[in-house]
Design an enzyme around this catalytic site. Sequence first.
Site, mmCIF file in Angstrom:
data_model
loop_
_atom_site.group_PDB
_atom_site.id
_atom_site.type_symbol
_atom_site.label_atom_id
_atom_site.label_comp_id
_atom_site.label_asym_id
_atom_site.label_seq_id
_atom_site.Cartn_x
_atom_site.Cartn_y
_atom_site.Cartn_z
ATOM 1 N N SER A 140 -10.115 0.002 6.529
ATOM 2 C CA SER A 140 -9.922 0.317 5.241
ATOM 3 C C SER A 140 -9.235 -1.034 5.057
ATOM 4 C CB SER A 140 -8.684 1.326 5.524
ATOM 5 O OG SER A 140 -8.852 1.661 5.096
ATOM 6 N N SER A 160 -9.756 2.444 2.680
ATOM 7 C CA SER A 160 -8.918 3.128 1.870
ATOM 8 C C SER A 160 -7.600 2.205 1.293
ATOM 9 C CB SER A 160 -8.387 3.760 3.092
ATOM 10 O OG SER A 160 -7.612 2.952 3.571
ATOM 11 N N LYS A 193 0.514 -1.108 0.209
ATOM 12 C CA LYS A 193 -0.461 -0.454 -0.326
ATOM 13 C C LYS A 193 1.129 1.361 -0.035
ATOM 14 C CE LYS A 193 -3.877 2.217 2.895
ATOM 15 N NZ LYS A 193 -4.792 2.384 3.919
HETATM 16 N N1 GLN Z 1 -13.536 4.786 5.627
HETATM 17 C C1 GLN Z 1 -13.037 5.009 7.112
HETATM 18 C C2 GLN Z 1 -12.712 6.886 7.128
HETATM 19 O O1 GLN Z 1 -12.568 7.117 5.631
HETATM 20 C C3 GLN Z 1 -11.620 4.809 7.664
HETATM 21 C C4 GLN Z 1 -10.474 4.580 6.283
HETATM 22 C C5 GLN Z 1 -9.816 3.609 7.501
HETATM 23 O O2 GLN Z 1 -9.594 2.645 7.776
HETATM 24 N N2 GLN Z 1 -7.960 4.188 6.922
HETATM 25 O O3 GLN Z 1 -11.905 7.774 7.918
#
Ligand code: GLN
Length: 491
Positions: free
Chosen positions: A182, A158, A78
């Site tokens: 995410s 994400s 990532k």
């Molecule tokens: N979807 C959540 C956010 O936008 C979690 C994102 C994540 O876990 N990095 O904050």
Amino acid sequence: MTDLTSLTLAEAKTGLANKSFTSLELTEAHLAAMEQARALNAYVLETPDQARTMAKDADARLAKGEAGNLEGVPLGIKDLFATKGVRLTACSKILDDFKPPYESTVTSQLWRDGAVMLGKLNNDEFAMGSSNETSAFGPVVNPWRREGSDARLVPGGSSGGSASAVAAGLCFGATGTDTGGSIRQPAAFTGIVGLKPTYGRCSRWGIVAFASSLDQAGPFARTVRDTAILMRSMAGHDPKDTTSVDLPVPDYEGALGRSVKGMKIGIPKEYRIGGMSAEIEKLWAQGAEWLKAAGAELVEISLPHTKYALPAYYVVAPAEASSNLARYDGVRYGARVDGRNIVEMYENTRAAGFGPEVRRRIMIGTYVLSAGYYDAYYLRAQKVRTLIKQDFEEVFAQGVNAILTPATPSAAFGIGEKGKADPIEMYLNDIFTVTVNMAGLPGIAVPAGKDAQGLPLGLQLIGRPFDEETLFSLGDVIEQSAGRFKPKRWW
Ligand code: GLN
């Protein structure tokens, strides 16, 4: 010869050990697959030269019988993990062409164990999002499509690039980070396995910080076994991360096939949210049946503060983000847009460098931390967080070994379909996953079925702190019962 990219990571390890193929052959097969899958936009940077060098080194070690846990296994990373000398962007314009002079602890452990790096994977900008649509590199496309439709679907976020790449056979496994869901949500949207470890199990050092008290790195792979193999290399104590915990790393793979007889599995009644689709209800009940058939005991439990988790998360996470992202000021890293004075330079740089979702989070975070609102928002959210954690502690104290919930409220949705008019529509994707981050617990998403349109759906298992092994044992039961899920190739 079989398609090398469709092997599991475990099969690849066996094949390398038996000399059925070399790491260089595995790597070439993946590089070719990546080239043919550019339509998915999963990789934001391919590193073929580095991959080939690492593969040849791995082959040399294999020949000498010095194989590490991941010797010769090609992986994707990532683009939130620093890898030395390789462009790191967090999929934001603000980092520009930043090349870190250091290596994140997690990736250094992967290379220590012989893994091969194929490239950097797309994600939501600074990991803020649930659909991989906030990336400065554009959206990632899910390899799955609805039956009879060619509409492009999101892979979740994400870590959308990680999920899409693993599901499409563009790497055997990938790293992700999970602050509110995410890893687990994109795993569920793409029919693969994703683990968010206990807070403190994997080092956060060298990973771009979003919300430091919630962020945790974890693995993605196509099977529970592969995820366990990756986890063994990713976990471990790191003195460079003060929140990293000094506990021995178990052989997670050994947890597979272990009996789950007599285990108490909690079904939290608060997760039966209003408007839950019949498909998700059915999947959840099916998962409970599978665990019961394997000898586990299902018990209804209550986690009364669940409904406050999402609003509290959207105070705590932006607050920490606003502080963490203060460092991107045009001085230390990446892009700079000049101004007449230093303040104007900061403003111009940040206005040009951050996308709309990141700007929204910084504004919310700054607001909830500001003098007049700190007690009303931030402090209150922290108190709610303690209550959420206590809910879990009580249930575990009653002898519950793990908790079963759906991973997401729906299957993957279309690109551009959600969150345009109202960002909360997007935030609701994490309704089943954020509680776990708020409490610092481990959670795994395992594919468990399909919806009426043929898209994969996942179940989540939540464990006691540092008991990832139980999640692997139970995840294995679900995988054995549900079978594996593979998208039909169209790209
Ligand atoms: N979807 C959540 C956010 O936008 C979690 C994102 C994540 O876990 N990095 O904050």
